[in-house]
Design a protein around this motif. Structure first.
Motif, PDB file in Angstrom:
ATOM      1  N   UNK A  87      40.327 -11.453   9.542  1.00 55.79           N
ATOM      2  CA  UNK A  87      39.930 -11.298  10.945  1.00 55.79           C
ATOM      3  C   UNK A  87      39.319 -12.592  11.446  1.00 55.79           C
ATOM      4  N   UNK A  88      38.398 -13.113  10.679  1.00 54.22           N
ATOM      5  CA  UNK A  88      37.738 -14.353  11.072  1.00 54.22           C
ATOM      6  C   UNK A  88      38.737 -15.507  11.118  1.00 54.22           C
ATOM      7  N   UNK A  89      39.576 -15.584  10.112  1.00 56.08           N
ATOM      8  CA  UNK A  89      40.517 -16.694  10.005  1.00 56.08           C
ATOM      9  C   UNK A  89      41.535 -16.701  11.145  1.00 56.08           C
ATOM     10  N   UNK A  90      42.030 -15.517  11.506  1.00 55.24           N
ATOM     11  CA  UNK A  90      43.098 -15.458  12.510  1.00 55.24           C
ATOM     12  C   UNK A  90      42.564 -15.369  13.933  1.00 55.24           C
ATOM     13  N   UNK A  91      41.496 -14.587  14.113  1.00 57.09           N
ATOM     14  CA  UNK A  91      41.106 -14.237  15.473  1.00 57.09           C
ATOM     15  C   UNK A  91      40.093 -15.213  16.081  1.00 57.09           C
ATOM     16  N   UNK A  92      39.127 -15.652  15.277  1.00 57.22           N
ATOM     17  CA  UNK A  92      38.097 -16.520  15.849  1.00 57.22           C
ATOM     18  C   UNK A  92      38.654 -17.774  16.543  1.00 57.22           C
ATOM     19  N   UNK A  93      39.606 -18.477  15.919  1.00 56.74           N
ATOM     20  CA  UNK A  93      40.153 -19.646  16.618  1.00 56.74           C
ATOM     21  C   UNK A  93      40.773 -19.284  17.975  1.00 56.74           C
ATOM     22  N   UNK A  94      41.370 -18.098  18.055  1.00 59.20           N
ATOM     23  CA  UNK A  94      41.984 -17.698  19.330  1.00 59.20           C
ATOM     24  C   UNK A  94      40.909 -17.420  20.378  1.00 59.20           C
ATOM     25  N   UNK A  95      39.839 -16.731  19.965  1.00 54.47           N
ATOM     26  CA  UNK A  95      38.760 -16.451  20.907  1.00 54.47           C
ATOM     27  C   UNK A  95      38.171 -17.751  21.433  1.00 54.47           C
ATOM     28  N   UNK A  96      37.844 -18.645  20.509  1.00 55.88           N
ATOM     29  CA  UNK A  96      37.220 -19.910  20.922  1.00 55.88           C
ATOM     30  C   UNK A  96      38.176 -20.699  21.811  1.00 55.88           C
ATOM     31  N   UNK A 110      33.305 -15.696  35.232  1.00 53.08           N
ATOM     32  CA  UNK A 110      34.250 -14.575  35.110  1.00 53.08           C
ATOM     33  C   UNK A 110      35.350 -14.904  34.114  1.00 53.08           C
ATOM     34  N   UNK A 111      35.891 -16.114  34.224  1.00 51.95           N
ATOM     35  CA  UNK A 111      37.043 -16.432  33.378  1.00 51.95           C
ATOM     36  C   UNK A 111      36.655 -16.489  31.905  1.00 51.95           C
ATOM     37  N   UNK A 112      35.416 -16.900  31.622  1.00 54.36           N
ATOM     38  CA  UNK A 112      34.992 -16.928  30.218  1.00 54.36           C
ATOM     39  C   UNK A 112      34.939 -15.503  29.663  1.00 54.36           C
ATOM     40  N   UNK A 113      34.391 -14.589  30.464  1.00 52.10           N
ATOM     41  CA  UNK A 113      34.346 -13.189  30.027  1.00 52.10           C
ATOM     42  C   UNK A 113      35.766 -12.638  29.857  1.00 52.10           C
ATOM     43  N   UNK A 114      36.637 -12.942  30.824  1.00 46.80           N
ATOM     44  CA  UNK A 114      38.015 -12.440  30.736  1.00 46.80           C
ATOM     45  C   UNK A 114      38.736 -13.026  29.526  1.00 46.80           C
ATOM     46  N   UNK A 115      38.437 -14.291  29.210  1.00 45.35           N
ATOM     47  CA  UNK A 115      39.073 -14.925  28.045  1.00 45.35           C
ATOM     48  C   UNK A 115      38.713 -14.158  26.779  1.00 45.35           C
ATOM     49  N   UNK A 116      37.445 -13.765  26.695  1.00 43.19           N
ATOM     50  CA  UNK A 116      37.008 -12.990  25.543  1.00 43.19           C
ATOM     51  C   UNK A 116      37.752 -11.662  25.487  1.00 43.19           C
ATOM     52  N   UNK A 117      37.885 -11.022  26.653  1.00 45.51           N
ATOM     53  CA  UNK A 117      38.589  -9.730  26.690  1.00 45.51           C
ATOM     54  C   UNK A 117      40.048  -9.894  26.266  1.00 45.51           C
ATOM     55  N   UNK A 118      40.721 -10.877  26.846  1.00 42.74           N
ATOM     56  CA  UNK A 118      42.145 -11.067  26.532  1.00 42.74           C
ATOM     57  C   UNK A 118      42.328 -11.311  25.042  1.00 42.74           C
ATOM     58  N   UNK A 119      41.546 -12.255  24.495  1.00 45.40           N
ATOM     59  CA  UNK A 119      41.776 -12.620  23.092  1.00 45.40           C
ATOM     60  C   UNK A 119      41.421 -11.481  22.144  1.00 45.40           C
ATOM     61  N   UNK A 120      40.307 -10.805  22.395  1.00 43.71           N
ATOM     62  CA  UNK A 120      39.906  -9.776  21.431  1.00 43.71           C
ATOM     63  C   UNK A 120      40.751  -8.510  21.543  1.00 43.71           C
ATOM     64  N   UNK A 121      41.059  -8.097  22.762  1.00 41.16           N
ATOM     65  CA  UNK A 121      41.852  -6.869  22.906  1.00 41.16           C
ATOM     66  C   UNK A 121      43.256  -7.080  22.328  1.00 41.16           C
ATOM     67  N   UNK A 122      43.852  -8.233  22.638  1.00 45.68           N
ATOM     68  CA  UNK A 122      45.187  -8.501  22.104  1.00 45.68           C
ATOM     69  C   UNK A 122      45.145  -8.588  20.578  1.00 45.68           C
ATOM     70  N   UNK A 123      44.132  -9.248  20.058  1.00 38.14           N
ATOM     71  CA  UNK A 123      44.021  -9.357  18.596  1.00 38.14           C
ATOM     72  C   UNK A 123      43.847  -7.980  17.977  1.00 38.14           C
ATOM     73  N   UNK A 124      43.031  -7.156  18.619  1.00 36.40           N
ATOM     74  CA  UNK A 124      42.806  -5.808  18.090  1.00 36.40           C
ATOM     75  C   UNK A 124      44.127  -5.043  17.976  1.00 36.40           C
ATOM     76  N   UNK A 125      44.911  -5.053  19.067  1.00 39.27           N
ATOM     77  CA  UNK A 125      46.168  -4.291  19.033  1.00 39.27           C
ATOM     78  C   UNK A 125      47.122  -4.840  17.983  1.00 39.27           C
ATOM     79  N   UNK A 126      47.156  -6.164  17.826  1.00 35.08           N
ATOM     80  CA  UNK A 126      48.018  -6.738  16.800  1.00 35.08           C
ATOM     81  C   UNK A 126      47.528  -6.400  15.406  1.00 35.08           C
ATOM     82  N   UNK A 127      46.228  -6.531  15.211  1.00 35.32           N
ATOM     83  CA  UNK A 127      45.654  -6.380  13.880  1.00 35.32           C
ATOM     84  C   UNK A 127      45.856  -4.973  13.340  1.00 35.32           C
ATOM     85  N   UNK A 128      45.823  -3.996  14.220  1.00 33.95           N
ATOM     86  CA  UNK A 128      45.982  -2.621  13.757  1.00 33.95           C
ATOM     87  C   UNK A 128      47.381  -2.074  13.990  1.00 33.95           C
TER      88      UNK A 128
END
Ligand SMILES: Nc1ncnc2c1ncn2[C@@H]1O[C@H](COP(=O)(O)OP(=O)(O)OP(=O)(O)O)[C@@H](O)[C@H]1O
Ligand SMILES: [Mg+2]
Lengths: 258, 248
Positions: free
Chosen positions: B130-139, B194-212
């Protein structure tokens, strides 16, 4: 040494593994054999902790995997090399990067030493000149070999191979079997191999467990497998024409002698 | 239904919890992050540019038509074009578009890694996948989406400018005067926050759906569609919340 005790596993109420017990010793090639769908993959995934069994224990040198803290599990896993049935290469990385990957993450050696090690592993599986290709650009058999190279990159203490030679030609298949058996003896690795390839069984089956429909039916060695009286095992082994003929010839020879 | 949603929310929180830890290898993390910035961010500049340019132009045209009145000065066109872009279009609408482009990309990439056992392979090596794949995308997204938003603001304004230049419905001088009048710097910050918050939403929600994701290619496709729908709804929800907090 890996020891499996009373493993039960079901998916959505469907029993896949029932009361599996087995001991896999270090320095030996331990084979799990059984028909397609018998539960071999599920068993090794329970062994490495990708699935948690409904009940039972998996002991790595007497320490139970399914009772360890996360950090301990991660430490243990850095000592496990695993080959997945579908290779599971990282598809965004080149062949060399795939083999380098575990080294980059865990090894503290110099880049040069890591590169040498990666090349050494690739050579051991007979792969040259494909370093910079992506997994999608090489054949399935080559992918398998890259995956083996990646699995042995860190000199694992435990090596788990799920069908290492499915999809390989007989010659490469033999080569892979020999490679696995050699490094197992050389580094005293605890090796577990899932297979339904009888050639492998006869070649490297030092300790064999036979699983049928999630139940362990038989344990023994390649020498014992021909003469076993277990009916399902016989059906499995002699499903191949070749082996049936070998067996018949052997029986014939014996009757001649007698 | 509600139970299922709660279950999923729990999974999401746990995944984020596993993701937000210090990377094992900083050098690898930094490299991955730059790779993601290029793949997800820089490659989106084109689409951001085109959409913003056209939207800026259209907003300017529509404003001119709608507020043609004796009582409203012509420069109001420039002013309202600017405000619409800064307040809503360049942050929220742009992020909805990016949720489609970037989010589906993330979900299908991670989903494919899941169903082809690449994530299992990482876990077996003792890597926190999770950390290896998702954190770089969030940042990467939290750093680069604000940049895209600033681009979008800029090119939207240019779009209106082009309309002013090549048509005679509003003069360039009045448009220029309009985009400078009653300028509030905070609007820029508002759109960046706003865009920083949305960036977090986009990256984490998409990662969540992929990861599971479970199953095969078909399910990966579904996961990617779901991620776009859900992240869009959450973005709109947070748009309301953030606007309430920031602009009151
Ligand atoms: N994640 C899962 N969810 C539900 N059922 C599963 C899952 N994984 C495996 N099974 C079921 O467990 C049974 C055993 O599967 P498994 O993959 O272990 O067979 P196998 O012995 O490895 O066969 P093969 O030689 O074809 O690889 C199958 O009936 C399969 O449907
Ligand atoms: Mg299998």
């Amino acid at each position: 040494m890996i020891e499996v005790k009373n493993i039960f596993k079901s998916f959505d109420g469907k029993q896949i593994l029932s009361d599996i017990n087995a001991v896999f010793e270090a320095g030996k090639t331990n084979l799990i054999i059984g028909q397609s769908g018998s539960g071999k993959t599920v068993l090794v995934k329970c062994i490495v902790g990708l699935f948690s069994p409904d009940s039972g224990q998996v002991l790595y040198n007497n320490r139970n995997l399914h009772g360890m803290k996360n950090s301990e599990v991660r430490l243990l896993r850095s000592e496990i090399g695993m080959l997945f049935q579908g290779s599971a290469l990282f598809d965004s990385m080149s062949v060399l990067e795939n083999v380098m990957f575990p080294l980059t993450i865990f090894s503290k050696e110099s880049t040069k030493a890591k590169l040498d090690r990666a090349h050494f592993c690739l050579e051991r599986v007979n792969l040259k000149g494909v370093d910079n290709l992506l997994p999608s650009e090489i054949s399935g058999g080559m992918q398998k070999r890259v995956a083996i190279a990646r699995a042995i990159a860190l000199n694992p203490k435990y090596l788990i191979c799920d069908e290492p030679n499915s999809g390989l030609d007989p010659k490469t298949s033999l080569l892979i079997d020999e490679l696995i058996s050699d490094i197992t003896a050389e580094y005293q690795i605890t090796t577990i191999i899932n297979t339904h390839d009888m050639n492998s069984v006869m070649g490297i089956g030092e300790n064999i467990i036979f699983i049928n429909k999630g139940i362990k039916e038989w344990t023994g060695t390649k020498e014992g497998i021909f003469n076993s009286s277990n009916k399902t095992l016989n059906e499995f082994v002699f499903a191949s024409d070749l082996f049936r003929k070998v067996k018949e010839a052997e029986n014939f020879a014996q009757s001649q002698e007698g | 239904m509600i139970l299922d949603a709660l279950h999923r929310f729990g999974e999401y929180v746990l995944l984020i919890y596993r993701t937000l830890t210090w990377p094992d290898r900083w050098s690898v993390f930094v490299r991955q992050t730059f790779r993601e910035i290029t793949k997800l961010g820089v490659d989106s500049i084109g689409i951001v540019l085109i959409i913003s340019l056209f939207t800026g132009a259209v907003i300017c045209l529509q404003m001119t038509m709608n507020i043609r009145s004796l009582f409203i000065p012509a420069y109001a066109v420039g002013m309202s074009t600017r405000d619409i872009l800064f307040l809503e279009f360049s942050s929220t609408i742009m992020c909805l578009i990016l949720a489609g482009k970037v989010g589906s990309n993330i979900a299908s990439e991670i989903g494919t890694m899941r169903v082809t056992e690449q994530i299992d392979a990482l876990e077996i090596m003792g890597v926190n996948s999770a950390n290896f794949l998702i954190l770089p995308k969030i940042v990467a997204l939290m750093v680069f989406i604000p940049v895209l938003v600033i681009f979008s603001n800029f090119f939207g304004i240019i779009g209106g400018y082009i309309v002013a230049t090549f048509t005679d419905i509003i003069t360039v001088a009045k448009y220029e005067y309009g985009i400078q009048s009653y300028y509030k710097e905070f609007y820029i910050w508002y759109s960046i926050i706003k865009s920083i918050v949305f960036a977090f939403i986009i990256s984490t929600v998409a990662s969540y759906f992929g990861y599971y994701a479970k199953g095969g290619a078909l399910q990966v496709g579904k996961a990617s569609t779901n991620s776009v729908v859900i992240s869009s709804v959450i973005i709109l929800l947070f748009d309301v919340i953030l606007t309430h907090i920031l602009l009151q």
